[in-house]
Design an enzyme around this catalytic site. Structure first.
Site, PDB file in Angstrom:
ATOM      1  N   LYS A  22      27.058 -97.614 -23.260  1.00  0.00           N
ATOM      2  CA  LYS A  22      28.216 -96.767 -22.931  1.00  0.00           C
ATOM      3  C   LYS A  22      27.799 -95.299 -22.847  1.00  0.00           C
ATOM      4  O   LYS A  22      28.149 -94.598 -21.899  1.00  0.00           O
ATOM      5  CB  LYS A  22      29.283 -96.938 -24.025  1.00  0.00           C
ATOM      6  N   ASN A  23      27.024 -94.855 -23.841  1.00  0.00           N
ATOM      7  CA  ASN A  23      26.706 -93.423 -23.908  1.00  0.00           C
ATOM      8  C   ASN A  23      25.681 -92.982 -22.870  1.00  0.00           C
ATOM      9  O   ASN A  23      25.378 -91.806 -22.753  1.00  0.00           O
ATOM     10  CB  ASN A  23      26.227 -93.048 -25.311  1.00  0.00           C
ATOM     11  N   CYS A 117      38.795 -84.651 -33.313  1.00  0.00           N
ATOM     12  CA  CYS A 117      39.037 -86.088 -33.245  1.00  0.00           C
ATOM     13  C   CYS A 117      38.887 -86.648 -34.642  1.00  0.00           C
ATOM     14  O   CYS A 117      38.640 -85.903 -35.587  1.00  0.00           O
ATOM     15  CB  CYS A 117      38.082 -86.752 -32.268  1.00  0.00           C
ATOM     16  N   ARG A 122      34.362 -81.271 -33.659  1.00  0.00           N
ATOM     17  CA  ARG A 122      33.588 -81.515 -32.430  1.00  0.00           C
ATOM     18  C   ARG A 122      33.790 -80.470 -31.323  1.00  0.00           C
ATOM     19  O   ARG A 122      34.317 -80.779 -30.256  1.00  0.00           O
ATOM     20  CB  ARG A 122      33.867 -82.922 -31.903  1.00  0.00           C
ATOM     21  N   ASP A 309      25.899 -93.066 -35.323  1.00  0.00           N
ATOM     22  CA  ASP A 309      26.699 -94.150 -34.755  1.00  0.00           C
ATOM     23  C   ASP A 309      26.425 -95.504 -35.420  1.00  0.00           C
ATOM     24  O   ASP A 309      27.075 -96.494 -35.087  1.00  0.00           O
ATOM     25  CB  ASP A 309      26.465 -94.250 -33.238  1.00  0.00           C
ATOM     26  N   ARG A 401      37.012 -99.233 -26.673  1.00  0.00           N
ATOM     27  CA  ARG A 401      36.422 -98.092 -25.970  1.00  0.00           C
ATOM     28  C   ARG A 401      34.931 -98.314 -25.722  1.00  0.00           C
ATOM     29  O   ARG A 401      34.385 -97.784 -24.754  1.00  0.00           O
ATOM     30  CB  ARG A 401      36.580 -96.809 -26.805  1.00  0.00           C
TER      31      ARG A 401
END
Ligand code: UD1
Length: 429
Positions: A22-23, A117, A122, A309, A401
């Site tokens: 995803k990233n 968030c 951030r 993560d 997500r």
């Protein structure tokens, strides 16, 4: 809102296929804004964030075709607006990745300033300061970042980031690819996703050297063209499934992954007692060692060290390891939201500032719990898989997500997990 119902206590066994990262896919999609020609991306994971990123490109005027489920053909020929609205940015921070490409190619961009968030404030101040160094005039107007290149084109510069920033490095790399002259990025992020983006940009005609190290050198070019590229495997999904095998006392063959991208995670999990064998370059065989799991401390750091993560998933694992472990989070200031939910399942965790002290091994039992962010959700799924009885996880839109078909993947290796769609809530949304 969808929920997951998990009946824990089953060992996971079988083969699992890792999806595209995803990233990495998020910045690669944004990179397609740098050229009027078609950029074809393969192995794009089918997850909510990518659907949002695709919508952003379409809103800007790009056409995105998907001849196959995970292939995107993006043509940003007729860009009509240079603005990423708040509605999109608030659902996905990675929308700020549109800033660099729009500014570089069109000399102007307007992107809503992302708010805080669940895991911290951030800010994007480092991105903005770097754009200013490249010659842009940046201002904040009614919550939007408005950036302009005064003479229509950015100018190469030497940029030394104060702090390692992944999307900051990506944004600047894309902007500098079309700037006039040379750019040097110091203290650049070294994540594999940065290398993947640089590889795509170079295929598009950019001249980028050093991606994957702390110094990136970019020779700006006049224009970029189309290219075809395959997104790297998702290293965080890989790490999450390694923990899934270990926490359930099972055995998983993890396919289509890149073990080289998660060396720090593999090393740490081996220390803890997880047996990880590299069957070949893209396949891992994972099982819990005969001696059980031992508690070990961990500290999150920028790549190539232990990734933030994977912190939440590691904490879930430590609830099943013998002894005391300290999990220290150095990247984000508020990334322990999962701890209180793990405690509801029976974990013994004390939080003090950026440290969580986990006393294991504790017996976990199912309970209703709440997912707070993407990786926190993954840790709750892992804990629920080893808890006795039923766990109902609410707000799993967070996990959607970033984890492709997680229910299907886990069910295929023996997990008892189902998605419950609450139609009444859905129609009220
Ligand atoms: C990316 C990843 C995210 C991962 C994170 C850290 C994507 C889409 N997201 O997020 O999954 O958790 O890297 O590896 O790739 N900072 C500033 N000012 C800035 C930018 C960052 O102070 O302008 C701070 C952040 O608040 C944080 C640290 O720098 O404390 C690292 O943030 P950064 O690497 O930018 O994270 P993201 O790129 O947002």
């Amino acid at each position: 809102m969808d929920k997951f119902l998990i009946r824990g206590g089953r060992s996971l066994r079988g083969k699992i296929e890792i999806s595209g990262a995803k990233n990495s896919a998020l910045p690669c999609l944004a990179a397609a804004l740098l050229t009027p020609e078609t950029v074809t991306l393969h192995n794009v994971p089918y997850v909510k964030d990518l659907i949002t990123q695709r919508r952003l490109l379409e809103d800007l005027g790009a056409t995105v075709l998907t001849p196959e489920l995970r292939t995107h053909k993006i043509t940003a020929k007729n860009i009509e607006t240079f603005e990423a609205p708040y509605e999109l940015v608030k659902t996905m921070r990675a929308s700020v990745l549109a800033l660099g490409p729009l500014l570089a190619r069109f000399g102007q961009a307007k992107v809503s300033l992302p708010g805080g968030c669940a895991i911290g404030t951030r800010p994007i101040d480092l991105h903005l300061r770097a754009f200013e160094q490249l010659g842009a005039a940046v201002s904040l107007e009614s919550g939007d970042v408005v950036a302009r290149a005064p003479k229509g084109r950015l100018i190469g510069a030497e940029i030394a980031f104060e702090k390692v920033t992944v999307t900051g490095t990506e944004n600047v790399m894309m902007a500098a690819a079309l700037a006039k002259g040379k750019t040097i990025i110091r203290k650049a992020a070294q994540e594999p996703e940065i290398e993947d983006l640089a590889e795509l940009l170079n295929k598009m005609g950019a001249r980028i050297k050093g991606a994957g190290t702390s110094i990136i050198r970019i020779d700006g070019v006049e224009a970029l063209g189309g290219a075809e590229h395959t997104i790297i495997p998702d290293r965080i999904e890989t790490g999450t499934f390694i923990v899934a095998a270990a926490i359930t006392g099972g055995e998983l063959e993890i396919k289509s992954c890149d073990p080289g991208h998660i060396k720090a995670v593999i090393d740490k999990l081996r220390e803890v007692g997880v047996e990880i064998e590299e069957l070949n370059q893209n396949t891992l065989l994972v099982k819990c060692g005969a001696g059980g799991l031992r508690a070990k401390d961990v500290t999150t750091e920028p790549h190539p060290l232990f990734p933030t993560d994977m912190q939440a998933q590691y904490m879930a694992l430590m609830t099943q390891a013998e002894g005391l472990s300290t999990v220290t989070e150095t990247i984000f200031e508020n990334r322990f939201m999962h701890a209180s939910e793990l405690i509801r399942l029976g974990a013994n965790i004390q939080i003090s500032g950026n440290k969580a002290v986990v006393q294991g091994k504790t017996r976990l039992t199912g309970a209703p719990i709440l997912a707070s962010d993407l990786r926190a959700s993954a840790s709750l799924v892992l804990a629920a898989l080893c808890a006795q009885g039923e766990t109902l996880i609410d707000r799993v839109y967070h996990i959607d997500r970033g984890y492709e078909t997680i229910v299907k993947k886990l069910s295929s290796v023996g997990a008892d997990i189902e998605r419950i769609t609450d139609n009444i809530a859905a129609s009220a949304d």
